[in-house]
Design a protein around this motif. Structure first.
Motif, PDB file in Angstrom:
ATOM      1  N   ALA A   1      -6.132 -71.040 -79.139  1.00 59.18           N
ATOM      2  CA  ALA A   1      -6.442 -71.790 -77.921  1.00 59.18           C
ATOM      3  C   ALA A   1      -6.356 -70.886 -76.687  1.00 59.18           C
ATOM      4  O   ALA A   1      -7.248 -70.893 -75.831  1.00 59.18           O
ATOM      5  CB  ALA A   1      -5.488 -72.971 -77.774  1.00 59.18           C
ATOM      6  N   ASP A   2      -5.283 -70.105 -76.595  1.00 58.75           N
ATOM      7  CA  ASP A   2      -5.123 -69.206 -75.455  1.00 58.75           C
ATOM      8  C   ASP A   2      -6.189 -68.109 -75.471  1.00 58.75           C
ATOM      9  O   ASP A   2      -6.685 -67.697 -74.417  1.00 58.75           O
ATOM     10  CB  ASP A   2      -3.735 -68.568 -75.470  1.00 58.75           C
ATOM     11  CG  ASP A   2      -2.641 -69.534 -75.053  1.00 58.75           C
ATOM     12  OD1 ASP A   2      -2.970 -70.550 -74.415  1.00 58.75           O
ATOM     13  OD2 ASP A   2      -1.466 -69.278 -75.369  1.00 58.75           O
ATOM     14  N   ALA A   3      -6.528 -67.627 -76.669  1.00 57.83           N
ATOM     15  CA  ALA A   3      -7.529 -66.562 -76.782  1.00 57.83           C
ATOM     16  C   ALA A   3      -8.879 -67.026 -76.261  1.00 57.83           C
ATOM     17  O   ALA A   3      -9.557 -66.315 -75.511  1.00 57.83           O
ATOM     18  CB  ALA A   3      -7.648 -66.103 -78.234  1.00 57.83           C
ATOM     19  N   HIS A   4      -9.294 -68.220 -76.646  1.00 53.47           N
ATOM     20  CA  HIS A   4     -10.564 -68.748 -76.173  1.00 53.47           C
ATOM     21  C   HIS A   4     -10.550 -68.945 -74.652  1.00 53.47           C
ATOM     22  O   HIS A   4     -11.543 -68.669 -73.969  1.00 53.47           O
ATOM     23  CB  HIS A   4     -10.879 -70.076 -76.871  1.00 53.47           C
ATOM     24  CG  HIS A   4     -11.438 -69.925 -78.247  1.00 53.47           C
ATOM     25  ND1 HIS A   4     -10.668 -69.524 -79.312  1.00 53.47           N
ATOM     26  CD2 HIS A   4     -12.698 -70.082 -78.723  1.00 53.47           C
ATOM     27  CE1 HIS A   4     -11.432 -69.465 -80.393  1.00 53.47           C
ATOM     28  NE2 HIS A   4     -12.659 -69.790 -80.066  1.00 53.47           N
ATOM     29  N   GLU A   5      -9.423 -69.403 -74.133  1.00 53.51           N
ATOM     30  CA  GLU A   5      -9.336 -69.624 -72.691  1.00 53.51           C
ATOM     31  C   GLU A   5      -9.414 -68.304 -71.930  1.00 53.51           C
ATOM     32  O   GLU A   5     -10.115 -68.201 -70.907  1.00 53.51           O
ATOM     33  CB  GLU A   5      -8.031 -70.347 -72.354  1.00 53.51           C
ATOM     34  CG  GLU A   5      -7.898 -70.661 -70.875  1.00 53.51           C
ATOM     35  CD  GLU A   5      -6.680 -71.499 -70.550  1.00 53.51           C
ATOM     36  OE1 GLU A   5      -6.379 -71.679 -69.352  1.00 53.51           O
ATOM     37  OE2 GLU A   5      -6.019 -71.980 -71.502  1.00 53.51           O
TER      38      GLU A   5
END
Length: 212
Positions: free
Chosen positions: A65-69
């Motif tokens: 989730a953080d990577a995509h953001e």
């Protein structure tokens, strides 16, 4: 303008090839065209430099989730500064540095390091073999699943700095040392020697394991 959709889960079920990659010598002109509203130029930049941005993000061990953001944020920042880049031909380094800074912001906010479990990052095929990929390929003589598992275990034992460097270096298209430096915050002159030390360490660990 947006950065498009990031790969679903790290490198899982995503084939990174040089087929649609942007030529590094064309980056400056593409940035200028994109700044003038050329959607095709923007698409070429995203397709050509997206794998580099994604490799930087995943090298920092963020959750999916953080990577995509962070991936999307890096491209958003790039779009904001598109017409103000002093050296548009170095857009790859700018994006890599921005992705790194965004990753560090996530770490500061969460106050914790989220490990990643992504063995396929070490098992990708590209048209132009890098030294990292050559080492990995040479170790795939036995059953595929077992070899990947073993290789990942030894890769994880290398230490954080080696893992980050090798992950970024096997991005396709292969990043320049300036881009790697911007991505990881290390001096250009130390990348080559560090790369060789990490590869020798990985090779020694694999050979030692096979000798048991």
């Amino acid at each position: 303008m947006t950065g498009g959709t990031a790969p679903s889960t790290a490198y899982d079920d995503v084939s990174y090839t040089r087929g649609g990659a942007v030529d590094r010598t064309d980056v400056g002109a593409l940035v200028q065209s994109a700044a003038d509203g050329d959607a095709g130029a923007w698409k070429a930049l995203v397709e050509g430099l997206g794998p580099l941005v994604w490799s930087v993000v995943r090298a920092h061990g963020l959750s999916d989730a953080d990577a995509h953001e962070v991936y999307q944020t890096a491209w958003f920042r790039f779009a904001q500064h598109l017409g103000r880049l002093r050296e548009p031909e170095k857009a790859g380094s700018w994006l890599a540095s921005t992705a790194r800074h965004e990753c560090l912001k996530v770490f500061r906010a969460s106050r914790r390091w989220t490990p990643t479990d992504d063995p396929q990052v070490l098992d990708r095929i590209s048209e132009d073999r890098t030294p990292e990929e050559a080492v990995l390929d040479s170790e795939e003589a036995a059953a595929q699943s077992e070899r990947v598992r073993t290789l990942w275990q030894e890769f994880e034992a290398l230490g954080e700095r080696c893992r980050q460097l090798l992950r970024v270096l096997i991005a396709s298209p292969q990043p320049s040392y300036q881009e790697v430096s911007a991505a990881l915050g290390i001096a250009v002159g130390s990348i080559g020697p560090t790369r060789q030390r990490c590869l020798r360490r990985l090779r020694a660990r694999l050979e030692s394991r096979e000798a048991v």
